[in-house]
Design a protein around this motif. Sequence first.
Motif, short mmCIF file in Angstrom:
data_model
loop_
_atom_site.label_atom_id
_atom_site.label_comp_id
_atom_site.label_asym_id
_atom_site.label_seq_id
_atom_site.Cartn_x
_atom_site.Cartn_y
_atom_site.Cartn_z
N ARG A 299 0.84 -1.19 0.00
CA ARG A 299 0.00 0.00 0.00
C ARG A 299 0.87 1.24 0.00
O ARG A 299 1.81 1.32 0.83
CB ARG A 299 -0.81 0.04 1.29
CG ARG A 299 -2.31 -0.37 1.30
CD ARG A 299 -3.12 0.31 0.33
NE ARG A 299 -4.55 0.46 0.44
CZ ARG A 299 -5.39 0.26 1.39
NH1 ARG A 299 -5.03 -0.17 2.54
NH2 ARG A 299 -6.65 0.51 1.25
N PRO A 300 0.62 2.18 -0.88
CA PRO A 300 1.33 3.45 -0.76
C PRO A 300 0.91 4.17 0.53
O PRO A 300 -0.24 4.08 0.94
CB PRO A 300 0.88 4.26 -1.98
CG PRO A 300 0.14 3.31 -2.85
CD PRO A 300 -0.33 2.18 -1.99
N LEU A 301 1.86 4.85 1.15
CA LEU A 301 1.58 5.64 2.34
C LEU A 301 1.89 7.09 2.01
O LEU A 301 3.03 7.42 1.70
CB LEU A 301 2.45 5.16 3.51
CG LEU A 301 2.44 6.00 4.79
CD1 LEU A 301 1.05 6.00 5.43
CD2 LEU A 301 3.47 5.47 5.79
N GLY B 216 -1.83 15.41 5.85
CA GLY B 216 -2.65 14.87 4.77
C GLY B 216 -2.26 15.50 3.44
O GLY B 216 -1.86 16.66 3.35
N THR B 217 -2.37 14.70 2.38
CA THR B 217 -1.96 15.16 1.06
C THR B 217 -3.15 15.22 0.11
O THR B 217 -4.17 14.56 0.33
CB THR B 217 -0.92 14.20 0.45
OG1 THR B 217 -1.54 12.93 0.24
CG2 THR B 217 0.28 14.03 1.37
N LEU B 218 -2.96 15.96 -0.95
CA LEU B 218 -3.98 16.04 -2.00
C LEU B 218 -4.18 14.65 -2.62
O LEU B 218 -5.30 14.16 -2.73
CB LEU B 218 -3.52 17.04 -3.07
CG LEU B 218 -4.39 17.12 -4.32
CD1 LEU B 218 -5.77 17.66 -4.00
CD2 LEU B 218 -3.70 17.98 -5.39
N GLY C 281 0.08 10.84 3.44
CA GLY C 281 0.05 11.53 4.74
C GLY C 281 -0.32 10.61 5.88
O GLY C 281 -0.12 10.93 7.05
N GLY C 282 -0.93 9.49 5.54
CA GLY C 282 -1.30 8.52 6.57
C GLY C 282 -2.54 8.89 7.37
O GLY C 282 -2.93 8.16 8.28
N GLN C 283 -3.18 9.99 7.02
CA GLN C 283 -4.28 10.47 7.87
C GLN C 283 -5.57 9.66 7.68
O GLN C 283 -6.48 9.74 8.49
CB GLN C 283 -4.53 11.96 7.64
CG GLN C 283 -3.29 12.81 7.86
CD GLN C 283 -2.73 12.68 9.28
OE1 GLN C 283 -3.32 13.18 10.23
NE2 GLN C 283 -1.61 11.98 9.42
N SER C 284 -5.62 8.88 6.63
CA SER C 284 -6.72 7.92 6.50
C SER C 284 -6.20 6.50 6.66
O SER C 284 -6.87 5.66 7.26
CB SER C 284 -7.39 8.06 5.12
OG SER C 284 -8.05 9.29 5.05
N LEU C 285 -5.04 6.26 6.12
CA LEU C 285 -4.52 4.89 6.15
C LEU C 285 -4.16 4.44 7.57
O LEU C 285 -4.48 3.31 7.97
CB LEU C 285 -3.30 4.79 5.22
CG LEU C 285 -2.68 3.39 5.06
CD1 LEU C 285 -3.72 2.35 4.69
CD2 LEU C 285 -1.58 3.42 4.01
N ILE C 286 -3.53 5.30 8.33
CA ILE C 286 -3.09 4.84 9.66
C ILE C 286 -4.27 4.59 10.60
O ILE C 286 -4.28 3.58 11.31
CB ILE C 286 -2.00 5.76 10.23
CG1 ILE C 286 -0.76 5.60 9.32
CG2 ILE C 286 -1.65 5.38 11.68
CD1 ILE C 286 0.44 6.40 9.70
#
Lengths: 291, 159, 786
Positions: free
Chosen positions: A29-31, A110-112, A33-38
């Motif tokens: 999985r690409p990571l 978080g990123t665009l 900003g991690g603000q949803s993934l983490i």
Amino acid sequence: MKPPAFAYERPQSLHEALEILAREGAEARPLAGGQSLIPMLALRLARPTLLVDLGEIAGLDELSLDDGTLVAGAMVRQRRLERDPLVAHHLPLLAAATRLVGHPAIRNRGTLGGSLAHADPSAEYPAVALALEAELVIRGPGGERSVPAREFFLGPFTTALADGELLTAVRFPLPSAATGWGIAEVARRHGDFALAGAVTLVERAADGTCARAAIALFGVATRPVRATAAEQALVGQPLTAETFHEAAVRATEAIDEPLSDVHGSAVYRKQIVPVVVRRALEAAAQRVQAT
Amino acid sequence: MERVPITVTVNGRRISAVVEPRMTLADFLREELGLTGTKLGCEHGVCGSCTVLWDGAAVRSCLVLAAQADGATITTIEGLATDGTLHPVQEAFWEAHALQCGFCTPGMVLTAVALLAENPNPSEEEIREALSGNLCRCTGYQNIVRAVQLAARHERADT
Amino acid sequence: MSLQILPRGKWVGARVKRVEDPRFLTGEARYLADLQIPGTVHAAFVRSPYGHARIRRIDTSAARALPGVLAVFTAEDVATLPPLASGLPIEGLKPTPQTVLAKDKVRFVGEAVAVVVAENRYIAEDAAELVAVDYEPLPAVTDAERAMAPDAPLLHEDLGTNVVYQKVITLGDVDGAFAQADRIFRRRFHTNRFVAAPMETRGCLSVYERSSGHLTFYSSTQMPHMLRLFLSLFLGIPEHKVRVISPEVGGGFGQKMTIYPEEVVIAYLGKVLGRPVKWVEDRRENLAAATHAKEQIIELEAAVRNDGKVLGLKARLIGDGGAYSFNTASALIEPLAAAGIIPGVYDIQAYQHEVIAVCTNKAPVGAFRAVGWTAAQTARELFFDEIARELGLDPAEFRRRNVITSDQFPYTTITGMVYDSGSYQESLERALELVGYEELRRRQAELRQQGRYLGIGISLYVEPTAWGSEIALQAGFPFPSHDNATVTIDPTGKVRVAVSVHSHGQGHETTLAQVAAEILGVSIDDVIVEHGDTDRAPWGMGTYASRSAVIGGGMVALAAQEVREKVLRVASRLLEVAPEDLEIQEGNVFVRGAPDRSLSLFQVAFAAYLDGRVRAEGEEPLLSATKFYDPRATYSNGCIVTVCEVDGETGTVHLDKIVAVEDCGTMLNPMIVEGQVMGAIAQGIGGALFEAMVYDENGQLLTDTFVTYALPTATEVPELIIEHLETPSPVTIGGIKGIGEGGLLATPASVAGAVLDAIWPAGRAIEQLPLTPERVLRALGGELGV
Ligand SMILES: Cc1cc2nc3c(=O)[nH]c(=O)nc-3n(C[C@H](O)[C@H](O)[C@H](O)COP(=O)(O)OP(=O)(O)OC[C@H]3O[C@@H](n4cnc5c(N)ncnc54)[C@H](O)[C@@H]3O)c2cc1C
């Protein structure tokens, strides 16, 4: 609430990242900003075997103007979109939408690209991309391709990205000088995901009527959708309250599978769609008048 | 899983460590460095108790991996007071009775520090907005808002 | 016992900055999760994913095989531990014993089924996922009324019913009142299930020393001594070998004033594994498995005269107790407390209530700030608003016509509460004045013309406080309740106050130091207050129910007074004057009228301990006293007024401001009083507008994260305007009354009242809180709001 085990790599180049992804397959999985993934990892809703941190890949966090298009790298932090003078000047809609995304501490990381790739149906950026008819630039083992926003969002948390592909940049065509924009949403609390939201663009013709309109809805369907019937109802009409009212009512036609959760049922969300659309249209009209 | 070497500057101290990839920055600070001032209130990014400064910007330490912090400069609540003198924001929180149980306090204080660093003269609305990502269950927020206003006044008076 | 021993003065009543704050501000404060004891292993619980299911088999082999795992325990392995049950001595209350790990059956999502112990929490969670539990799902019941039906699925089969208590009580001439009434009104409310959600979750750490058989148990609890007693009984360790330490506690609000099965399990694990075992609850567990609160179905009926006078009330209160009639105070904790306070501040002479407590497949219900009272206040105040409007009366005027007036104190309510003193009408008038009520009503009418919905909500309340034995009895929970303080002056003249009440945000280290400083004539810098450790204070109940200012203040005053007398006796020998002629100020003892004849407290204390000559016959060298205090019942009061605007198109509510006028008698520290009020108001806003634990019909919990369970943030809490009235209690030491709960008792009614007022008459349709935008819009008619 601790994440399950996974491996971690931090490639320095896009090429290297794509190689790792290709090697590891669907479980990587690409990571960003991690603000949803983490949070998903902490809740053990996702179980990748490998995270590929995109944080140090050169070139992914660039922001530039290219012949009437704002080009934003996938790793541009949301906080930057909120404050960068280039964005403020050429695409204030993007900055305004950003301020509705979570909270400063979320936006600092978080990123665009992360938001677009995550494709939460209630997120702001996907609707902005859809309204602006942005192009999403994707790199994969086979090279680069460009996908228009309307073909990118396929469903809740589902996009046109294939395994092993990365979103690298977004190309936002800048609206004409005669175009006003609006964004309106209803959320339970400040910073929450929207129960219903609308992004609007209204272009005024020389005679003062609506030359072109774009209305993108979020928070109401399984993916961001364009309210085409409502858009058509605007074209050629004067920019008046009555016009907006009539168009707004037609916006619900775009919703096939409405969202529903503890914060708002499908019925409710659908019910307030015309309200957010009308408000966003009024905001757009005000801005176009101001220019 | 293969562990990852990192070097981070925490509260002015350069630290090299080897971490398990899944370890969050919050757990790294708390468990490995013993900096337990950083609190975990939800571990899914909503409550803000784990807020730290990352190169000066407020960040949720439960939503970043320690591995990602390689090369970063982190300030935790323990790094704010200098030589036993409270930071003006800490002083203001004390003065304005902006804490009760104290659990959200480190995150609140650091969020306020980050806000004032970029906006030394925030309106009440801006303060509330900046704090809205941090939950407090004791104070009702009003005294926290006042504390930030007070700190802003003090910092302005000092410069 | 003189109640006058605690005068206002330099310290009592002053806005003293909190002495405990620096350690919180710098991150030095240590909460449970922050304690690091070498060799500690970490626990994670395996919890039920079903609302109701039979446990067929549990296979722990895969979990045990995971490297880093020390042990996996299920109900079988802890079979020697007795089940938990409420010990409330109330006739007709059926107990529902709860094994500390679920045995045979699970009854709510989140119920602990097994526990894993591993080298760290990461591995413990990995292993918990590997515990394979074979469940046979059973039909669930999540609605209290449905649970009462004869064909409802049974939670506790051996009881043959889900109803654990049901009783009707008639007080006064109810039939007469209803016969005489001009109008009879009825209304039903379903108050929402919401939770304390302290920012710090639960947690505990068990350290057992095998050689001595001594257990040290750290827990994020509000009541260390009670926990010590129960751990001693459950684990069979004599009480003197159990020490409970409650470190810094990150909020409790009632959720941490009970004995949790997890605590018993962890204490036991520490004993049998011989390693320190730590469990830090995560947020999902906290939302699913720590006690829930406040859910009731309340049906009210009122007999009213045309002039607005309420002649009589009937109430049917169904408490949805969740899966177990929990040990905090049973499933009665909500409906029984509510029944007692339904008349509230109003002069009601006839009242009938039916109290019902029911089990459902939801988390057990326990205490949460203003337990029972929030629901009762909400239902009654919203009901009274509606009656007022139906009668064509202003809601404020309606209240004036029914409120107990100050000349009626002491006033014994129809339910047996003795309101000692207060300012019920005064607080109403002052709150209306502060908010600019008349003007607001004009503006409301104006805005309505423009299609805008301004609303004003009034909630006038009385708050039972000083939870000692007497008020417990008056409120329906016959359980003795007292606490103690030990005040000691050491040989250097410094003061140590050890108390059995607990502080988890209330600021006792400051307020109780203020009390001691006032009486002993020292600066609070020379006083330290210790709490949260059973080795410091001999016994006590802990902090809950707005009791610690009254009881804590009183007991510290009593002990300090006794120590003061000892000091004066010693000084009188040193200065050769009668004790009555001595005065203590700023750490010096001096002869009244002759301030140059003085000794420092250091000199006096030093002599007391080390100079045998100054001691009178029979006097001991120790300058120390331990005093218990079990106060008389005293009642705080106040009025909370909310101004809001409802967006008629979306149903969202914007709060403009909230005015709270409160009267808690003598204030030890107004700053802290305001903090309590503001914090409780914010929780009330949560209860009125945002927070609800939602289960689907299968008993699935839909709100187990802070994304789905929404707490108010800084942007949802409006300007709060707090003003004090001070009517000292005639029955407590220093005239103190409690203040902890009024804000949450009264705010949901005030906020919801404002919303319903804004959209009146559409609000009639609303029965259920919280007032989500959806509920509000639906009430407004649901037409497309373009
Ligand atoms: C409390 C809170 C409130 C929030 N509120 C909002 C809100 O109101 N509105 C809103 O829109 N969002 C909100 N968010 C989400 C936030 O905006 C996230 O930052 C965003 O959704 C994901 O961006 P990210 O960079 O953090 O991505 P990550 O979390 O790192 O990744 C998200 C997903 O995208 C994938 N991905 C990331 N980058 C790429 C890439 N370049 N190519 C391919 N795949 C990629 C990842 O593998 C992952 O599956 C909130 C989050 C939190 C914690």
